[in-house]
Design an enzyme around this catalytic site. Structure first.
Site, PDB file in Angstrom:
ATOM      1  NE  ARG A 116      -3.421   6.627  -1.785  1.00  0.00           N
ATOM      2  CZ  ARG A 116      -2.768   7.180  -0.780  1.00  0.00           C
ATOM      3  NH1 ARG A 116      -2.977   8.462  -0.502  1.00  0.00           N
ATOM      4  NH2 ARG A 116      -1.931   6.479  -0.043  1.00  0.00           N
ATOM      5  N   GLY A 147       6.619   7.506   0.618  1.00  0.00           N
ATOM      6  CA  GLY A 147       7.597   7.751   1.673  1.00  0.00           C
ATOM      7  C   GLY A 147       8.287   6.499   2.152  1.00  0.00           C
ATOM      8  CG  ASP A 172      -1.807   3.138  -3.373  1.00  0.00           C
ATOM      9  OD1 ASP A 172      -1.353   3.187  -2.214  1.00  0.00           O
ATOM     10  OD2 ASP A 172      -2.973   3.497  -3.660  1.00  0.00           O
ATOM     11  N   PRO A 188       1.936   7.703  -0.842  1.00  0.00           N
ATOM     12  CG  PRO A 188       2.470   9.842  -0.038  1.00  0.00           C
ATOM     13  CD  PRO A 188       1.764   8.569   0.357  1.00  0.00           C
ATOM     14  CB  CYS A 202      -1.114   6.326  10.857  1.00  0.00           C
ATOM     15  SG  CYS A 202      -2.335   6.588   9.559  1.00  0.00           S
ATOM     16  CB  CYS A 243      -0.925  -0.016   1.210  1.00  0.00           C
ATOM     17  SG  CYS A 243      -1.775  -1.610   1.485  1.00  0.00           S
ATOM     18  CB  ALA A 244       3.679   1.756  -2.260  1.00  0.00           C
TER      19      ALA A 244
END
Length: 454
Positions: free
Chosen positions: A138, A114, A133, A112, A231, A109-110
């Protein structure tokens, strides 16, 4: 900041005596970070050349805090790919996944980018990085950041995880799953996440995460490592997901992660789970200088079945790449394996050494995009420049960081430069920015228009 009543009640029940400290963290400024791209520069060297006011981040050897009144994304070194602007806690997943040179790595799920750009830096041009992604939009931002960072051994896909599984069963040495989540850990950084939480909630994401982690686990080789991260704080999206994987596939075990001052352990009591869940790591904004995160490092036990995935099928009839060879011979001091060159509709790609068969996948990039053959001449790409070092170019235009010409170049302006005729790698302090072509001491600006300084 007004938090939903339902959310506050839930967090108070989970955190108990820590709840007040957590709520008070919303009255404090968030933290800002940059992560140094070690493909291009080492952290100690960057510290010597930067004018930014920076302070080391304790859990990322190449991460630094910067003052919020600074603008590192409006600096030529950013355009040279020397660093990536990233929230400090978000540096942990890619930093804590132990990548070895030669690994086959998946960032599921890469966008943007980072985390992918850190994984690519750790591979150091070896092995293979597949960055995926599901969102095609995106994934375009992901592509830009991969190219800006100078990563040349990546494949960028835009697929649901089940489609990737059909192509890559037990294929990857390392997998990063930074799962889509309700974003509770980012409420301070991005208050807009609160509306998403209210509209969809943790149950929506938990169902998605359970599917994703199982599919990712099936793509991991025996003895491979997978890092799962979110997150968010909700146990349904964290400990419960790990417990779900362990019950479905007992061959997975939880590995210990580094414990930095302020880090917290997993909470098995929140999901009536195994004590092993204490090996997971939680990051709280009232305990560290960063936002909220959850991490779990998982190892897949067992033995490989010995089945190797079918490799990429190159064109049966190879063309002569005269225009490309002439450009390289005239302008660069690099050697390419021309068996790895693929030309698709005049666009020239240098495929990764261990290129797998990707037929049927939605691809945004395969390997290093070198440029385009136009009317029997080769036009180099922006990505080609970013994957080079200044020492690999036979002729450069090297501006210092203090010269006005740097910004003028990044804005796409034509420049007066005293130099010999021909193609030049344009650099700032010896770090490549892009291409220019000189005729009669006029530098025709070849900086990619979509990346220009605005």
């Amino acid at each position: 900041m007004k938090l939903p009543d339902k959310y506050e009640a839930r967090m108070e029940a989970l955190l108990k005596e820590e709840y007040q400290a957590y709520i008070e963290s919303f009255n404090k400024d968030r933290y800002y970070g940059i992560r140094i791209n070690t493909l291009k520069i080492q952290p100690d060297v960057f510290k010597k050349i930067t004018k930014l006011k920076i302070k080391e981040i304790p859990w990322a050897y190449n991460g630094f805090y910067y003052d919020k009144d600074q603008q590192p994304a409006k600096h030529p070194y950013y355009f040279a790919g020397l660093y990536y602007v990233q929230e400090p806690s978000a540096m942990t997943p890619a930093n804590f996944l132990p990548i070895e040179e030669g690994d086959k790595v998946l960032d599921l799920c890469a966008a943007p980018g980072g985390k992918s750009t850190e994984l690519g830096a750790k591979l150091n041009g070896t092995g293979l990085l597949i960055s995926n992604d599901i969102s095609h939009t995106r994934a375009k931002a992901l592509l830009k950041n991969i190219e800006l960072s100078g990563i040349t051994n990546s494949i960028i896909t835009s697929e649901p995880s089940e489609n990737l599984l059909n192509h890559f069963p037990e294929y990857f040495d390392k997998i990063l799953v930074d799962a889509p989540c309700s974003g509770e850990g980012m409420f301070r950084k991005d208050p807009n996440m609160i509306k998403s939480w209210e509209n969809q909630g943790v149950e929506y994401y938990s169902a998605i995460q359970k599917d994703i982690i199982i599919q990712a686990g099936k793509m991991l080789k025996p003895n491979g490592l997978m890092l799962y991260s979110t997150c968010t704080f909700s146990p349904e999206e964290n400990e419960e997901i790990i417990e779900h994987l362990l019950k479905e596939y007992p061959e997975f075990t939880i590995e210990k992660l580094p414990m930095v001052e302020g880090f917290d352990i997993g909470k098995p009591e929140w999901v009536d789970g195994s004590e092993e869940l204490k090996k997971c790591v939680r990051l709280w904004p009232h305990k560290i200088q960063g936002e909220g995160h959850f991490l779990a490092l998982l190892k897949k036990q067992g033995n490989s079945n010995g089945i190797e995935k079918e490799g990429y099928k190159y064109s049966a009839k190879k063309k002569e790449y005269i225009e490309l060879e002439e450009f390289i011979n005239e302008n660069l001091s690099i050697e390419l394996d021309y068996n790895r060159i693929e030309v698709i509709q005049e666009k020239v790609y240098y495929l990764p050494k261990d290129m797998p068969n990707v037929k049927g996948l939605r691809l945004l990039r395969t390997g290093w995009y070198l440029g385009e053959i136009k009317k029997k001449r080769f036009e180099p790409s922006q990505a080609f420049a970013m994957g080079l070092t200044s020492s690999e170019a036979k002729s450069t235009i090297n501006f210092s960081i203090n010269q006005d010409e740097v910004l003028r170049y990044l804005k796409g302006e034509t420049l007066q430069v005293e130099s010999s005729k021909g193609w030049k790698l344009v650099c700032v302090d010896d770090y490549p920015l892009g291409w220019g072509k000189i005729n009669n001491n006029v530098l025709k600006n070849k900086y990619y228009s979509g990346w220009r300084w605005m």
